[in-house]
Design a protein around this motif. Structure first.
Motif, PDB file in Angstrom:
ATOM      1  N   GLY A  67       0.788  -1.224   0.000  1.00 27.07           N
ATOM      2  CA  GLY A  67       0.000   0.000   0.000  1.00 27.07           C
ATOM      3  C   GLY A  67       0.820   1.272   0.000  1.00 27.07           C
ATOM      4  N   THR A  68       2.100   1.172  -0.408  1.00 27.51           N
ATOM      5  CA  THR A  68       2.960   2.355  -0.469  1.00 27.51           C
ATOM      6  C   THR A  68       2.846   3.004  -1.835  1.00 27.51           C
ATOM      7  N   ALA A  69       2.642   4.310  -1.853  1.00 27.42           N
ATOM      8  CA  ALA A  69       2.470   5.021  -3.128  1.00 27.42           C
ATOM      9  C   ALA A  69       3.773   5.029  -3.916  1.00 27.42           C
ATOM     10  N   PRO A  70       3.705   4.805  -5.211  1.00 28.07           N
ATOM     11  CA  PRO A  70       4.904   4.850  -6.039  1.00 28.07           C
ATOM     12  C   PRO A  70       5.515   6.245  -6.052  1.00 28.07           C
TER      13      PRO A  70
ATOM     14  N   TRP B  20       2.350  -4.226 -18.600  1.00 27.06           N
ATOM     15  CA  TRP B  20       0.942  -4.654 -18.549  1.00 27.06           C
ATOM     16  C   TRP B  20       0.353  -4.399 -17.157  1.00 27.06           C
ATOM     17  N   LEU B  21       1.066  -4.794 -16.108  1.00 28.25           N
ATOM     18  CA  LEU B  21       0.565  -4.559 -14.753  1.00 28.25           C
ATOM     19  C   LEU B  21       0.289  -3.084 -14.505  1.00 28.25           C
ATOM     20  N   ASN B  22       1.137  -2.223 -15.060  1.00 27.58           N
ATOM     21  CA  ASN B  22       1.036  -0.796 -14.787  1.00 27.58           C
ATOM     22  C   ASN B  22       0.150  -0.039 -15.776  1.00 27.58           C
ATOM     23  N   GLY B  23      -0.541  -0.779 -16.649  1.00 26.75           N
ATOM     24  CA  GLY B  23      -1.551  -0.149 -17.490  1.00 26.75           C
ATOM     25  C   GLY B  23      -1.030   0.536 -18.734  1.00 26.75           C
TER      26      GLY B  23
ATOM     27  N   ALA C 270       7.164  -4.494  -3.398  1.00 22.55           N
ATOM     28  CA  ALA C 270       8.159  -4.120  -2.393  1.00 22.55           C
ATOM     29  C   ALA C 270       8.971  -2.903  -2.821  1.00 22.55           C
ATOM     30  N   ALA C 271       9.156  -2.739  -4.133  1.00 24.77           N
ATOM     31  CA  ALA C 271       9.939  -1.615  -4.662  1.00 24.77           C
ATOM     32  C   ALA C 271       9.066  -0.396  -4.971  1.00 24.77           C
ATOM     33  N   ASN C 272       7.781  -0.453  -4.610  1.00 20.96           N
ATOM     34  CA  ASN C 272       6.841   0.653  -4.843  1.00 20.96           C
ATOM     35  C   ASN C 272       6.724   0.983  -6.329  1.00 20.96           C
ATOM     36  N   LEU C 273       6.636  -0.044  -7.156  1.00 16.69           N
ATOM     37  CA  LEU C 273       6.617   0.134  -8.609  1.00 16.69           C
ATOM     38  C   LEU C 273       5.268  -0.156  -9.238  1.00 16.69           C
ATOM     39  N   LEU C 274       4.258  -0.479  -8.429  1.00 19.47           N
ATOM     40  CA  LEU C 274       2.923  -0.729  -8.979  1.00 19.47           C
ATOM     41  C   LEU C 274       2.176   0.600  -9.025  1.00 19.47           C
ATOM     42  N   GLU C 275       2.080   1.155 -10.226  1.00 16.47           N
ATOM     43  CA  GLU C 275       1.552   2.507 -10.395  1.00 16.47           C
ATOM     44  C   GLU C 275       0.048   2.585 -10.161  1.00 16.47           C
TER      45      GLU C 275
END
Length: 395
Positions: free
Chosen positions: A21-24, A338-341, A370-375
């Motif tokens: 739940g950490t913002a990118p 793809w994950l990030n749209g 973990a790396a805060n990369l999910l936009e």
């Protein structure tokens, strides 16, 4: 309520996973760098094209170029039609040239945008190449086509040259011919055999130190025709050793997707700035573009701690994406897009989406979180669940 899903774990069983739940991190608008930074960019396949994916390539041009514009907006340059774009693994030369043309056109709309384009010999049938002269003609054909578009060259390592060269002198002859003709300084490209087994023994030796001597001799003979060299050996000590021996003003472009953070940060060696730091030409920058931009912006402002705080957590993800067989790293890069749209499907030129396992993707998902990369976390979870369902995993 935290986002969660069920993911495979190493034992082969399933376990619940809750996102952090950490913002990118996002770079500041108009971010500036004190390193040159190219992202080797992927291509987006056209999943609706009536082709045989293992034999023909079909590109979704609009989405592919939109991703280049995204990279430009983050201050990153584009290393076009390189191995990240599946050059030699599904992307043929005619399509590569069209990709280069379209990227150069898109860059014209962005003041200061950098594009450097892969020039190789991949249009040749390697089995029919008989001599070094055949390799030279191959390079010259692609070189002329790219320069006619106004493009800057990345002289890619050649499978054909690795096959027919009998000594370091053959490499020196080829590169001497190409560099003498180049209209503007080029980036040389040394790709280790972990990325492409057909390049084993490049520069005329299987001993890295001897190969490095040959590459350095080529550069020393034409220092004003070489902007820099990208090496992808996944060996930081070899990169640093070579960096310190480059002629004044010739840059080391790190291609080390295992150790890029510390190589870009650099050391205090010597009075020539480029000998104590690496610039970047990295496939992983495609997958971590916002974080890379924000980190480079912090570095330019002298905040080394923030640079490492942002970029450090991305290194485990990169090492996973580039794990052996390293040549299949492109699949992880496209999976992240793809994950990030940035594209609405997970299919690839050449059907390369099949080169990694569900276990690999599950771990990649965890590392990206973990790396805060999910936009867009909600979208990422939805898409990961879709992939899981395709593999028979529900919930």
């Amino acid at each position: 309520m935290a986002l969660s899903l069920t993911l495979p774990i190493a034992s082969g069983s399933l376990a619940p996973y809750a996102l952090r739940g950490t913002a990118p991190v996002k770079p500041d608008a108009g971010v500036k760098f004190n390193r040159i930074a190219y992202s080797a960019a992927h291509v987006v396949a056209d999943p609706l094209a009536a082709v045989d994916p293992w034999l023909q390539c079909a590109v979704d041009w609009d989405t592919t170029i939109a991703y280049r514009r995204h990279l430009f907006s983050l201050g990153l340059g584009v290393a076009e039609a390189m191995d990240t774009a599946q050059r030699g693994m599904g992307l043929d030369w005619p399509t590569s040239l069209e990709l280069i043309r379209r990227s150069l056109d898109a860059a014209k709309d962005v003041p200061g945008a950098l594009v450097a384009s892969g020039c190789g010999t991949d249009h040749l049938n390697t089995d029919e190449v008989r001599s070094v002269d055949d390799v030279i003609r191959g390079y010259e054909e692609q070189m002329a086509a790219i320069e006619a578009l106004g493009g800057k060259l990345i002289v890619m390592a050649s499978r054909a040259l690795a096959r027919v060269a009998k000594s370091p002198a053959d490499y020196e002859r080829v590169y001497d011919r190409i560099l003498r003709q180049a209209k503007q300084p080029v980036v040389l490209h040394w790709l280790g055999d972990m990325f492409d087994p057909a390049l084993a023994g490049y520069w005329g030796s299987k001993e890295v130190d001897a190969a490095m001597d040959t590459a350095l001799a080529v550069i020393a003979a034409h220092p004003h025709k070489v902007d820099g060299i990208k090496i992808s050996l996944l060996d930081k000590d070899k990169e640093i050793a070579m960096r310190r021996r480059l002629p004044k003003g010739v840059r080391m472009y790190t291609g080390d997707d295992f150790n890029y953070a510390e190589l870009i940060a650099g050391d205090s060696f010597g009075s020539e700035p480029t000998h104590g730091q690496s610039d970047a030409l990295l496939g992983i920058f495609d997958a971590i573009a916002p974080a890379a931009s924000a980190a480079l912006g912090a570095l330019a402002q002298g905040d080394t701690d923030k640079f490492h705080a942002i970029l450090g957590p991305t290194v485990p993800l990169s090492r996973h994406i580039f794990a052996a067989p390293t040549r299949f790293y492109k699949t992880g890069v496209v999976f992240m897009a793809w994950l990030n749209g940035h594209q609405n499907h997970f299919t690839m030129v050449g059907g390369q989406q099949s080169t990694r396992s569900l276990q690999h993707f599950a771990e990649l998902f965890r590392l990206a979180d973990a790396a805060n990369l999910l936009e867009q976390p909600e979208l990422a979870v939805q898409r990961m669940k879709t992939l899981l369902a395709l593999h028979g995993v529900e919930g």
